[in-house]
Scaffold this active site. Structure first.
Site, short mmCIF file in Angstrom:
data_model
loop_
_atom_site.label_atom_id
_atom_site.label_comp_id
_atom_site.label_asym_id
_atom_site.label_seq_id
_atom_site.Cartn_x
_atom_site.Cartn_y
_atom_site.Cartn_z
N SER A 44 0.87 -1.18 0.00
CA SER A 44 0.00 0.00 0.00
C SER A 44 0.90 1.22 0.00
CB SER A 44 -0.90 0.00 1.24
OG SER A 44 -0.14 0.09 2.42
N HIS A 156 -2.91 -6.48 2.60
CA HIS A 156 -1.94 -7.42 3.17
C HIS A 156 -2.54 -8.79 3.45
CE1 HIS A 156 0.56 -3.78 4.85
NE2 HIS A 156 0.59 -3.88 3.52
N GLN A 164 -6.21 -2.03 7.30
CA GLN A 164 -5.04 -2.86 6.93
C GLN A 164 -4.36 -3.54 8.12
OE1 GLN A 164 -2.09 -1.39 3.83
NE2 GLN A 164 -0.87 -1.11 5.65
N GLU A 165 -4.28 -2.82 9.25
CA GLU A 165 -3.49 -3.37 10.37
C GLU A 165 -4.17 -3.12 11.71
OE1 GLU A 165 0.48 -1.70 10.05
OE2 GLU A 165 0.39 -1.87 7.88
N GLU A 208 2.20 -9.64 6.93
CA GLU A 208 3.04 -9.16 8.03
C GLU A 208 2.97 -10.09 9.25
OE1 GLU A 208 2.24 -4.99 8.68
OE2 GLU A 208 3.14 -4.47 6.75
N ASP A 244 -3.81 0.78 11.63
CA ASP A 244 -3.38 1.51 10.43
C ASP A 244 -4.48 1.31 9.40
OD1 ASP A 244 -2.33 2.66 8.21
OD2 ASP A 244 -0.61 1.31 8.02
N GLU A 287 -3.38 5.36 12.34
CA GLU A 287 -2.50 5.74 11.21
C GLU A 287 -3.32 5.91 9.93
OE1 GLU A 287 0.87 3.12 10.86
OE2 GLU A 287 1.09 3.55 8.72
N ASP A 314 1.47 8.40 7.37
CA ASP A 314 2.39 7.51 6.64
C ASP A 314 2.38 7.91 5.16
OD1 ASP A 314 3.74 5.43 5.43
OD2 ASP A 314 2.25 3.90 5.86
N LYS A 339 9.92 5.50 7.07
CA LYS A 339 10.33 4.33 6.29
C LYS A 339 11.49 4.71 5.38
CE LYS A 339 5.69 2.28 5.82
NZ LYS A 339 4.44 2.46 5.04
N HIS A 367 8.82 -1.04 9.19
CA HIS A 367 9.13 -1.98 8.11
C HIS A 367 8.22 -1.71 6.91
CE1 HIS A 367 5.62 -4.90 9.24
NE2 HIS A 367 5.26 -3.64 9.29
N LYS A 390 7.39 -0.31 14.26
CA LYS A 390 6.30 -1.12 13.72
C LYS A 390 6.91 -2.13 12.78
CE LYS A 390 3.21 0.08 10.37
NZ LYS A 390 1.98 0.54 9.70
C1 2PG Z 1 2.13 0.62 6.10
C2 2PG Z 1 3.08 -0.42 5.55
C3 2PG Z 1 3.81 -1.24 6.59
P1 2PG Z 1 3.19 -1.24 3.10
O1 2PG Z 1 1.16 0.99 5.42
O2 2PG Z 1 2.36 1.17 7.17
O3 2PG Z 1 2.99 -1.90 7.49
O4 2PG Z 1 2.51 -1.23 4.57
O5 2PG Z 1 4.60 -1.61 3.29
O6 2PG Z 1 2.40 -2.26 2.31
O7 2PG Z 1 3.04 0.14 2.56
MG MG Z 2 0.76 2.66 6.88
#
Ligand code: 2PG
Ligand code: MG
Length: 425
Positions: A44, A156, A164-165, A208, A244, A287, A314, A339, A367, A390
């Site tokens: 994403s 994911h 997503q998370e 993940e 997230d 997030e 993010d 990141k 990550h 994270k």
């Molecule tokens: C996020 C990341 C990591 P991706 O959105 O924060 O968890 O996902 O690496 O797929 O962008």
């Molecule tokens: Mg994110």
């Protein structure tokens, strides 16, 4: 004059990431040591991220990185031989100018970052210090709170959760090792709960390492996690929850609305929904609640929830200081995800963390969903005292590589380290 940190050789190769797609690994060699590093890849992705150079064509379904590898072995190698790995900023600047584009599209951020990270490692080994100490020397370090992604959805996982998370954050631990133990216990409790309530297919895992149960509703995932926290014997204040949303992935640009939990929501309705979830589950972090250009919507939710909740940007910032400045001006968030591969060099990443600190933001080193076994981010988080790290569930080799490295770092630092948890609960 050649010293022990002069670069004698640079070499890259194509290796596989945790999704089985190609990625770049680089090696930087001095007369003393060799440093090796590999770069991750997101699913994403933010629109404004630095460019990940892919080959196209038939091999690896177009995802090969041999062009990026050739750029390391050619242009970057020629430009960097003879320079010192001790000058991280100088090396990174040199690569940025060899590339010459805003988003590193000529040589590829994957090529540049692999060399940047490998150089830092080569410097650490040449100087006989740990990577975190090479990145920043200090008498005292702070270790981050793990943000463990225990239920995977969105892009994911192969389920219907839009978010997503779903993360657990053991702020009540007294050390990083204890936090990792608590996280692992909650993860295993969650496995049993999902198995008994939703059957065997609920314990399949996503990219993940979190479970990918066949749930549809955001609330249902959070209820299961809250149950797992309490059956593990922890209080709601010891293990906080976070999400997230990665909401660009369920944003409908045509109508300016979001599709979540079977409903179509306006920005305002979605903000109300997050506020409700925050109150019901005591979410410590939220997030990417809105799509990546919605600075004003971010500012509105930060104003409303930011007193007790970290609103993390993010995709909206992509670790890019120019984007961050827009967020600082507009009070868009009070926290940022960091990141390396969104921006493409170690020193620009360091700059982004510094800018976040100046703005008073919480910093989370992260990550990507496509990872390698490289634990570089454990050192990055330690060096720059990130509040959180994270890096996925406490499962799957590429995720635990980072947690295990934190265990080693904490052991190495003994009394010269504290745990960030107490500042965050
Ligand atoms: C996020 C990341 C990591 P991706 O959105 O924060 O968890 O996902 O690496 O797929 O962008
Ligand atoms: Mg994110």
């Amino acid at each position: 004059m050649a010293t022990k940190t002069t670069i004698l050789e640079i070499k890259a190769r194509q290796v596989l990431d945790s999704r089985g797609n190609p990625t770049v690994e680089a090696e930087v060699t001095t007369s003393k040591a060799m440093g090796r590093a590999s770069v991750p890849s997101g699913a994403s992705k933010g629109k404004h991220e630095a460019l990940e150079l892919r080959d196209g064509g038939e091999e690896f379904h177009g995802k090969g990185v041999m062009k990026a590898v050739a750029n390391v072995n050619g242009v970057l190698r020629r430009g960097l031989l003879g320079l010192s790995v001790d000058d991280q900023r100088g090396l990174d600047q040199k690569m940025i100018s060899l590339d010459g584009t805003q988003d590193k599209r000529r040589l590829g951020a994957n090529a540049i970052l692999a060399v940047s990270m490998a150089s830092a490692r080569a410097a650490a080994s040449s100087n006989g210090v740990s990577l975190f100490a090479q990145l920043r020397k200090s008498d005292r370090y702070t270790l981050p709170v793990p943000m463990m992604n225990v239920i995977n959805g969105g892009e994911h996982a192969g389920n219907n959760l839009a978010i997503q998370e779903f993360l657990i954050e053991p702020v009540g631990a007294s050390s990083c090792a204890e936090a990792i133990r608590m996280g692992s216990e909650v993860y295993q409790s969650l496995r049993s709960i999902l198995l008994s309530e939703h059957g065997r297919s609920a314990i399949n895992i996503g990219d993940e390492g979190g479970f990918a149960p066949p749930l549809r509703l955001t609330r249902d995932a959070l209820v299961s996690i809250r149950k797992a926290v309490s059956t593990s014997g922890y209080g709601e204040k010891d293990v906080r929850l976070g999400v997230d949303a990665a909401s660009s992935t369920f944003y409908d640009e045509k109508n300016g609305s979001y599709k979540l939990d079977g409903k179509t929501m306006s920005e305002a309705a979605l903000e109300d929904y997050y506020a409700q979830l925050r109150d019901e589950f005591g979410l410590l972090t939220i997030e990417d609640p809105f799509q990546e250009e919605a600075f004003e919507a971010f500012a509105s939710i930060t104003k409303r929830l930011g007193g007790k909740t970290k609103v993390i940007g993010d995709d909206i910032y992509v670790t890019n200081m120019a984007r961050m400045r827009l967020g600082i001006e507009g009070n868009a968030t009070n926290a940022i995800l960091i990141k390396l591969n969104q921006i493409g060099t170690v020193s620009e990443t360091e700059g982004a963390i510094g800018l976040a600190r100046k703005a008073g933001w919480t910093a989370i080193v992260s990550h990507r969903s496509g990872e390698t076994e490289d634990p570089f981010i454990a050192h990055l988080a330690t060096a720059f005292a990130a509040d959180f790290i994270k890096t996925g569930a406490p499962a799957r080799g590429e995720r635990v590589a980072k947690y295990n490295e934190l265990l080693r770092i904490e052991e190495e630092l003994e009394s010269k380290v504290r745990y960030a948890g107490k500042d965050l609960g």
